[in-house]
Enzyme design. Structure first.
Site, PDB file in Angstrom:
ATOM      1  N   ASP A 188       2.479  -9.742  37.010  1.00  0.00           N
ATOM      2  CA  ASP A 188       2.198  -9.332  38.434  1.00  0.00           C
ATOM      3  C   ASP A 188       1.636 -10.132  39.191  1.00  0.00           C
ATOM      4  OD1 ASP A 188       2.955  -6.669  37.224  1.00  0.00           O
ATOM      5  OD2 ASP A 188       1.103  -6.443  36.375  1.00  0.00           O
ATOM      6  N   TYR A 195       0.537   1.033  37.878  1.00  0.00           N
ATOM      7  CA  TYR A 195      -1.041   0.449  37.203  1.00  0.00           C
ATOM      8  C   TYR A 195      -1.921   0.152  38.408  1.00  0.00           C
ATOM      9  CZ  TYR A 195      -2.405  -0.092  32.460  1.00  0.00           C
ATOM     10  OH  TYR A 195      -2.675   0.092  31.175  1.00  0.00           O
TER      11      TYR A 195
HETATM   12 NI    NI Z   1      -1.809  -0.754  29.460  1.00  0.00          NI
END
Ligand code: NI
Length: 657
Positions: free
Chosen positions: A319, A403
């Site tokens: 990420d 996320y």
């Molecule tokens: Ni997770």
């Protein structure tokens, strides 16, 4: 010269670029200002480095050499250099362009080796999604699955990685792999209905679908998983207000990007890749400024998923190195993300077309009451003292697709520093046929599987514990075998081992020996005769559960150890190397440390790798309540005694004494 029209439109404005970067900025480590970013884009345009097919991946400050920063005094002139990373889609080439902003000139251009792919640009997500939507292949696949409304299909591009299983047609291309989810209506949570029977491979140079990989069709899970307030009809009604009131204001001061709080002083920085960076962290010990960390950031992370399915094994997002957390940072909201008297830092970012956007309220600074700091009662004399702990929190939050990651650094009155990462958001999901389960995940809602995965972070700490030259010791507590020196069997010792070379300094956590690491300055002794030090205290951690020969470990090799120590090198700044995206062999810590350089009594980078192992729960659905992990950096022989003794007691009116 061919400059794309939107670029010309965006950079020609009223604000003239500064003649000298020092005019606008106060300190050599200040991130690039909006004016400096504009100046950088102008130089690129003027020097004909921005054609139609050229996109800007990033422009960030090139930090001056450490020695220059340490010698800098207010009022001195200083350099302002920026590194621009460019992708030329037409030429299928990438470049690093070094810009000298103080001299308003291009300093150097380096074409990156063939195959190197800089990180994915924010615009590429939406362009990739648009390319998928206009593809006849995509339309055909949706028809085959009886999905009539393509607008309700959510296309989620993922980094493609490099696994050695690519097809010949993928060769030399900049790619993404898009997964699909189906919404039942416009604002529905798509992750509730994964369409994981297809993966769409997209050529980002041409913005065209290369192929659609077709897998066994599982029916869409039956339930929705909505989380927005309009979907929650019965909210609890028994919460009374909590207000954080600081009638005299906060106890910190901010000057530019420099923060002073209690005895702490540090600088706040920000890059498009790491997001928040802390610089020159020091502590005023009885009038003496003592350095502790020169630079601290979370420099890389990877989220390997544990499902071996053909359509799943490439799900391993880096990420930071592949997307850039700074680019994905949230504008924070008072009263929601942050409570109390808040100071917000804004930092500008440049998009792929050279448009400069101010990122408002991106770093949050505030104080928190954190329970008790210390306490003792003498039952004989009746003396009782207790102190409240106040901590300073510096944080930012990034949204990476499904996320959310919150990155928090805390400073305490006892000289401790803590890094805490908060994980929340929506789990990535796959579909299960009715009555089926997966060996590689947990059914979190009917026919909805959340695969096992790990969130593995790498912190890079350039230590400067009481000066530039440091050494790292490992401390293991071990029981002494019962015998002549331990006749009663109760003895145990804390054994210190110097990690003198890069290979000796590749270590893992060990709860069996309560292992920690001590960073010392060998040339500074405390009054008790030991070198002054700071202790790296691990928190939640575990090893990677992929095999050492897993294809992902070529690029994620940094996860094979929890601790690495390298000689400080400003070029070795990211644990998986500069360009992990589609890197065929990998780069970073496992490669650099093969030189086995000396790391004793020298300038070092201490890398701490820590993992949250996510075995999903139904309670993590539809939005996961925050999970936390991190580490602490605590004084260990740095001070003569507890530095927290001079914290005053709470005011009488709030305390029963
Ligand atoms: Ni997770």
């Amino acid at each position: 010269m061919a400059i794309s029209t939107d670029l010309t439109h965006e950079v020609v404005g009223d604000a003239a670029p500064p003649k000298n970067g020092t005019e606008a900025m106060k300190h050599p480590l200040d991130p690039l200002s909006a004016a400096e970013l504009e100046a950088a884009v102008r130089i690129l345009a003027r020097e004909e480095h921005l054609g139609d097919g050229v996109r800007i991946v990033s422009i960030n400050l090139t930090e001056p050499a450490k020695i220059l920063v340490e010698k800098y005094r207010p009022g001195n002139l200083f350099e302002r250099k920026a590194l621009a990373v460019l992708v030329d889609r037409a030429k299928r080439a990438s470049y690093e362009v070094l810009l000298d902003l103080a001299d308003n000139r291009l300093a150097s251009v380096k074409q990156l080796p063939a195959g190197v792919q800089p990180s994915i640009m924010l615009d590429e997500f939406s362009e990739c999604e648009a390319a998928v939507r206009r593809s006849p292949l995509f339309q055909a696949q949706l028809s085959k699955r009886g999905l009539e409304n393509a607008q309700l299909v959510m296309v989620e591009p993922w980094s493609a990685g490099m696994y050695g299983t690519e097809l010949p047609e993928d060769g030399g291309l900049r790619r993404m792999r898009a997964l699909c989810f189906v919404r039942s209506e416009e604002k529905d949570n798509g992750y509730a209905r994964p369409l994981d029977s297809m993966v769409i491979v997209v050529d980002l140079y041409k913005m065209e679908v290369i192929r659609i990989e077709d897998y066994e069709i599982a029916p869409l899970p039956p339930e929705s998983g909505n989380w927005a307030r309009e979907y929650i009809p019965n909210m609890r009604k028994d919460l009374k207000p909590v207000d954080i009131v600081q009638p005299e204001g906060p106890s910190f001061t901010v000057d530019g990007n420099e923060v002073q709080w209690q005895k702490w002083k540090f600088r706040v920085g920000f890059t498009s890749r790491e997001g928040l960076v802390l610089h020159t962290i020091g502590y005023n010990d009885d009038g003496v400024e003592r350095p502790i960390l020169y630079r601290a950031s979370i420099c890389e992370m990877v989220v390997p998923y544990g499902d071996p399915g053909e359509q799943y094994y490439r799900k391993n997002a880096f990420d930071i190195g592949e997307y850039g957390l700074g680019m994905l940072a949230n504008s924070l909201a008072l009263g929601c993300d942050c409570l109390g008297v808040i100071y917000y830092f804004d930092f500008p970012l440049v998009d792929s077309r050279g448009k400069i956007t101010p990122l408002k309220n991106v770093v949050c600074l505030h104080e928190e009451d954190f329970g008790i700091l210390w306490k003792h009662t003498d039952w004989r004399t009746g003396q009782s003292e207790v102190r409240r702990s106040r901590r300073l929190s510096v944080s930012f939050i990034a949204t990476v697709g499904n996320y959310e990651y919150g990155f928090y650094w805390y400073f305490y009155q006892d000289g401790s520093i803590q890094c805490e990462i908060k994980l929340t958001g929506i789990m990535n999901t796959t579909a299960l046929a009715p009555g089926k389960t997966s060996a590689y995940g947990v059914e979190v809602a009917p026919q909805l599987n959340a695969p096992f995965h790990q969130h593995i972070f790498a912190a890079r700490l350039v230590t400067s514990v009481d000066g530039p030259n440091n050494s790292v010791y490992e401390v293991n507590s071990v029981g002494v075998p019962t015998g002549a020196s331990n006749p009663h069997g109760n003895a145990f010792v804390a054994e210190e081992t110097l990690l003198a070379t890069e290979k000796e300094a590749q270590r893992r956590v060990n709860t069996d020996t309560a292992r920690f690491w001590r960073v010392v300055n060998p040339s500074k002794k405390n009054r008790l005769g030991r070198p002054v030090g700071y202790r790296l205290v691990p928190g939640e951690n575990c090893p990677p559960f992929v095999q050492p020969d897993a294809k992902i470990m070529r690029r994620a090799g940094f996860t094979s150890n929890h601790v690495w120590v390298t000689p400080y090198d400003p070029q070795q700044r990211f644990a998986a190397g500069e360009y992990p995206n589609q890197h065929p062999t990998g780069d970073g810590l496992p490669f650099w440390t093969q030189a086995n350089r000396k790391v004793d009594d020298t300038e070092v980078s201490l890398w701490y790798v820590f993992a949250h192992n996510h075995v999903p729960r139904p309670e993590d659905w539809p939005v996961m309540p925050v999970g936390m992990l991190g580490f602490q950096f605590r004084p260990d022989g740095f001070f003569e005694r507890s530095p927290a003794m001079d914290v005053p007691p709470p005011p009488a009116k709030t305390c029963c004494h």
